[in-house]
Design a protein around this motif. Structure first.
Motif, PDB file in Angstrom:
ATOM      1  N   THR A  68       0.688  -1.061  -0.220  1.00  0.00           N
ATOM      2  CA  THR A  68      -0.075   0.091  -0.126  1.00  0.00           C
ATOM      3  C   THR A  68       0.914   1.071   0.044  1.00  0.00           C
ATOM      4  OG1 THR A  68      -1.660   0.728   1.084  1.00  0.00           O
ATOM      5  CG2 THR A  68      -0.253   0.039   2.561  1.00  0.00           C
ATOM      6  N   SER A  69       0.088   2.260  -0.691  1.00  0.00           N
ATOM      7  CA  SER A  69       0.916   3.184  -1.183  1.00  0.00           C
ATOM      8  C   SER A  69       0.501   4.493  -0.292  1.00  0.00           C
ATOM      9  CB  SER A  69       1.574   3.263  -1.897  1.00  0.00           C
ATOM     10  OG  SER A  69       2.788   4.571  -2.349  1.00  0.00           O
ATOM     11  N   ASP A  70       1.092   5.921   0.377  1.00  0.00           N
ATOM     12  CA  ASP A  70       0.259   6.925   0.444  1.00  0.00           C
ATOM     13  C   ASP A  70       1.063   8.126  -0.409  1.00  0.00           C
ATOM     14  OD1 ASP A  70       2.364   7.531   1.502  1.00  0.00           O
ATOM     15  OD2 ASP A  70       1.497   7.924   3.881  1.00  0.00           O
ATOM     16  N   VAL A  71       1.852   7.731  -1.471  1.00  0.00           N
ATOM     17  CA  VAL A  71       2.772   8.231  -2.360  1.00  0.00           C
ATOM     18  C   VAL A  71       1.762   8.989  -3.091  1.00  0.00           C
ATOM     19  CG1 VAL A  71       5.205   8.989  -3.748  1.00  0.00           C
ATOM     20  CG2 VAL A  71       5.179   7.390  -1.843  1.00  0.00           C
ATOM     21  N   LEU A  72       1.244  10.716  -3.440  1.00  0.00           N
ATOM     22  CA  LEU A  72       0.538  11.116  -4.403  1.00  0.00           C
ATOM     23  C   LEU A  72       0.871  10.558  -6.227  1.00  0.00           C
ATOM     24  CD1 LEU A  72       0.634  14.399  -2.782  1.00  0.00           C
ATOM     25  CD2 LEU A  72      -0.984  12.178  -2.436  1.00  0.00           C
ATOM     26  N   ILE A  73       0.074   9.793  -6.251  1.00  0.00           N
ATOM     27  CA  ILE A  73      -0.354   9.332  -7.911  1.00  0.00           C
ATOM     28  C   ILE A  73      -0.396  10.816  -8.320  1.00  0.00           C
ATOM     29  CG2 ILE A  73      -0.707   8.412  -9.712  1.00  0.00           C
ATOM     30  CD1 ILE A  73      -1.997   5.905  -7.857  1.00  0.00           C
ATOM     31  N   GLY A  74       0.950  11.271  -9.596  1.00  0.00           N
ATOM     32  CA  GLY A  74       0.887  12.450 -10.311  1.00  0.00           C
ATOM     33  C   GLY A  74       0.449  13.605  -9.780  1.00  0.00           C
ATOM     34  N   ALA A  75       1.551  13.212  -8.504  1.00  0.00           N
ATOM     35  CA  ALA A  75       1.899  14.582  -7.821  1.00  0.00           C
ATOM     36  C   ALA A  75       3.285  15.046  -7.682  1.00  0.00           C
ATOM     37  CB  ALA A  75       1.438  14.858  -6.070  1.00  0.00           C
ATOM     38  N   GLY A  76       3.789  14.223  -9.103  1.00  0.00           N
ATOM     39  CA  GLY A  76       5.804  14.416  -9.322  1.00  0.00           C
ATOM     40  C   GLY A  76       6.594  13.972  -7.851  1.00  0.00           C
ATOM     41  N   LEU A  77       6.141  12.808  -6.960  1.00  0.00           N
ATOM     42  CA  LEU A  77       6.742  12.379  -5.868  1.00  0.00           C
ATOM     43  C   LEU A  77       7.525  11.498  -6.331  1.00  0.00           C
ATOM     44  CD1 LEU A  77       4.024  14.336  -3.176  1.00  0.00           C
ATOM     45  CD2 LEU A  77       5.979  15.069  -3.550  1.00  0.00           C
ATOM     46  N   SER A  78       6.871  10.071  -7.610  1.00  0.00           N
ATOM     47  CA  SER A  78       7.359   9.326  -8.060  1.00  0.00           C
ATOM     48  C   SER A  78       6.958   8.228  -7.131  1.00  0.00           C
ATOM     49  CB  SER A  78       9.030   9.257  -7.903  1.00  0.00           C
ATOM     50  OG  SER A  78       9.470  10.305  -8.403  1.00  0.00           O
ATOM     51  N   SER A  79       5.896   7.992  -7.319  1.00  0.00           N
ATOM     52  CA  SER A  79       5.335   6.506  -6.714  1.00  0.00           C
ATOM     53  C   SER A  79       5.516   5.248  -6.918  1.00  0.00           C
ATOM     54  CB  SER A  79       3.465   7.082  -6.825  1.00  0.00           C
ATOM     55  OG  SER A  79       3.639   6.987  -8.700  1.00  0.00           O
ATOM     56  N   SER A  80       6.191   5.165  -8.993  1.00  0.00           N
ATOM     57  CA  SER A  80       6.966   4.470  -9.590  1.00  0.00           C
ATOM     58  C   SER A  80       8.040   4.032  -9.250  1.00  0.00           C
ATOM     59  CB  SER A  80       6.518   4.304 -11.182  1.00  0.00           C
ATOM     60  OG  SER A  80       7.312   5.780 -11.834  1.00  0.00           O
ATOM     61  N   ALA A  81       8.254   5.372  -8.160  1.00  0.00           N
ATOM     62  CA  ALA A  81       9.958   4.763  -8.521  1.00  0.00           C
ATOM     63  C   ALA A  81       9.920   4.250  -6.689  1.00  0.00           C
ATOM     64  CB  ALA A  81      10.656   5.987  -8.431  1.00  0.00           C
ATOM     65  N   ALA A  82       9.295   4.581  -6.208  1.00  0.00           N
ATOM     66  CA  ALA A  82       8.850   4.539  -4.346  1.00  0.00           C
ATOM     67  C   ALA A  82       8.300   2.824  -4.884  1.00  0.00           C
ATOM     68  CB  ALA A  82       7.776   5.139  -3.834  1.00  0.00           C
ATOM     69  N   PHE A  83       7.618   2.234  -6.033  1.00  0.00           N
ATOM     70  CA  PHE A  83       7.025   0.590  -5.949  1.00  0.00           C
ATOM     71  C   PHE A  83       8.484   0.137  -6.262  1.00  0.00           C
ATOM     72  CE2 PHE A  83       5.564  -2.604  -7.697  1.00  0.00           C
ATOM     73  CZ  PHE A  83       4.057  -2.915  -7.462  1.00  0.00           C
ATOM     74  N   GLU A  84       8.865   0.459  -6.754  1.00  0.00           N
ATOM     75  CA  GLU A  84      10.012  -0.329  -7.839  1.00  0.00           C
ATOM     76  C   GLU A  84      11.025  -0.607  -6.719  1.00  0.00           C
ATOM     77  OE1 GLU A  84       9.477   2.493 -12.116  1.00  0.00           O
ATOM     78  OE2 GLU A  84      11.157   2.533 -10.462  1.00  0.00           O
ATOM     79  N   THR A  85      11.527   0.583  -6.405  1.00  0.00           N
ATOM     80  CA  THR A  85      12.142   0.700  -4.879  1.00  0.00           C
ATOM     81  C   THR A  85      12.109  -0.427  -3.603  1.00  0.00           C
ATOM     82  OG1 THR A  85      13.325   2.396  -5.416  1.00  0.00           O
ATOM     83  CG2 THR A  85      13.438   1.696  -2.897  1.00  0.00           C
ATOM     84  N   VAL A  86      10.840  -0.295  -3.917  1.00  0.00           N
ATOM     85  CA  VAL A  86       9.840  -0.843  -2.074  1.00  0.00           C
ATOM     86  C   VAL A  86      10.660  -3.152  -2.991  1.00  0.00           C
ATOM     87  CG1 VAL A  86       7.656  -1.295  -3.274  1.00  0.00           C
ATOM     88  CG2 VAL A  86       9.290  -2.088  -0.506  1.00  0.00           C
TER      89      VAL A  86
END
Length: 428
Positions: free
Chosen positions: A150-168
């Motif tokens: 689960t993620s609370d990194v905002l999608i589409g807000a320039g905070l890199s939700s996809s990079a957080a997913f790849e990193t985890v």
């Protein structure tokens, strides 16, 4: 590994409060994080049953300095933030990966078949397979696991939700199958590989490095295949500031050409001098050939080249200010970066739709709300219709947030802290 029932009990009893505060920095978010972790564990239990598990985390990121410099092999200052993806994970004895992410259907992958498939591009399956394949190609062991993410990194807000997913995912593979020996930069490179090759998005490496390494990080892309990465000490709390990101709710539709024009025009100027990118040119190079460049490529290309050359130096000036403990000089450079992005880079609004200028309006109201030294604001990330970033004195945050929310809707403004950890094992 710890039993899920025990993890929930300990979380609710406050046994991990010190751990969570160390990760998320802000004591005000502890109740939210504890509830979030408990809810994630309960979801895992519904999916896979009560079990012995480990918990992993990877943060989102915010670009602090170096607006549109990475694609010209320049320098960037970025930071991990206290929004993240968390994963409840159990190692499996076979090569099967079973994963559920935030309300989506379960993804099942056979780890024996990590082949690239065109029909899987732009899917979560592609990202997972890409990380596993990237790790395997570099000689690391991979294997099966089941997880709820689960993620609370905002999608589409320039905070890199996809990079957080790849990193985890990369961090899970590192700890489950490689004793935590895959270093943070390698995990970032593997994440970029997954996104470029398997997912099909030609992103740079800044997002993945900031998410994986953690804290405030200086990245020099002069050698783009082997970027230099330096952690920069910066305790924002010690200076009494918060990082505020406001989603201006502008539409990103039909902006592909606007984003693509920035590197295209910069590279056109570089090509005039027989180079692939602007790195290595000087302001004098541009000015001494300004007339020919204007005639051949237009004024905007010249302005954007000048932005890059000044912004690249400004990143180093920001770092020098932080190392000297001069917060005022640092914030002045942040303001200069924003001014340059607005005037020269011109990524604050699209010239194709001047009636809608969400980011411009957000910056104008920010300047009013932060008058008198309460903080500074600038465009964040790619620009045009996305978010703005502001460093705001803690005592001014509530008023600033109210001003932004009044303009763009409830919870448009998120108050963040700089997190000192990248991808990590939280509890085991």
């Amino acid at each position: 590994m710890i039993q899920t029932t025990e993890l929930k009990k300990n979380l609710q009893a406050g046994a991990y409060d010190d751990v969570l505060l160390d990760i998320y920095v802000d004591a005000d978010v502890l109740p939210y994080q504890k509830d979030r972790y408990v809810a994630a564990i309960e979801t895992y239990e519904k999916l896979y049953g009560a079990d012995a598990v480990e918990i992993y985390s990877a943060p989102g990121r915010s670009e602090i300095g170096g607006n549109h410099t990475d694609h010209q092999h320049g320098e960037v200052l970025a930071t991990s933030i206290n929004l993240d993806a968390i994963a409840i994970v159990k190692k499996l004895p076979d090569m099967q990966i079973r994963l559920v992410s935030d309300g989506y259907d379960e993804i099942v992958i056979d780890g024996n078949d990590l082949s690239l498939k065109e029909e899987e591009k732009e899917t979560t399956t592609a990202l997972i397979k890409g990380v596993l394949a990237g790790a395997k190609e570099r000689g690391y062991a991979v294997g099966g696991f089941q997880a709820y993410i689960t993620s609370d990194v905002l999608i589409g807000a320039g905070l890199s939700s996809s990079a957080a997913f790849e990193t985890v995912i990369g961090t899970i593979v590192s700890y489950l199958y490689n004793d935590g020996t895959i270093d943070a930069v390698t995990i970032a490179i593997i994440g970029q590989y997954a996104e470029n090759v398997y997912f099909g998005k030609p992103c740079g490496l800044m997002d993945q490095i900031a998410c994986s390494v953690g804290n405030l990080v200086h990245i020099d892309f002069a050698d783009v295949k082997n970027p230099k990465v330096e952690k920069v000490a910066f305790d924002m709390n010690a200076y009494g500031y918060s990082l505020c990101i406001t989603d201006t709710k502008g539409s990103h539709a039909d902006l592909t050409a606007d984003y693509a024009a920035i590197p295209t025009e910069m590279k056109a100027v570089a090509s005039y001098f027989g180079k692939e990118v602007l790195l290595g040119l000087t302001i004098e190079d541009i000015l001494s050939h300004a007339q020919e460049l204007r005639e051949k490529l237009g004024d905007r290309a010249v302005l954007r080249a000048l932005h890059f050359l000044c912004e690249d130096v400004r990143v180093e000036e920001e770092i020098d200010a932080l190392k000297a403990g001069d917060i005022d000089a640092f914030l002045q450079k942040v303001k200069e970066s924003g001014d340059s992005s607005f005037k020269y880079l011109q990524n604050v609004y699209t010239s194709h739709d001047v009636m809608h200028q969400n980011v411009s309006l957000a910056l104008a109201v920010s300047e009013i709300a932060l008058a008198g030294g309460a903080g500074v604001a600038r465009v964040h990330g790619g620009g045009f219709a996305g978010t703005i970033q502001a460093f705001v004195k803690n005592e001014a945050v509530s008023g600033y947030r109210a001003a932004m929310d009044r303009l763009f809707g409830a919870d448009a403004c998120k108050v963040l802290k700089i997190r000192k950890y990248g991808g990590m094992k939280v509890l085991a």
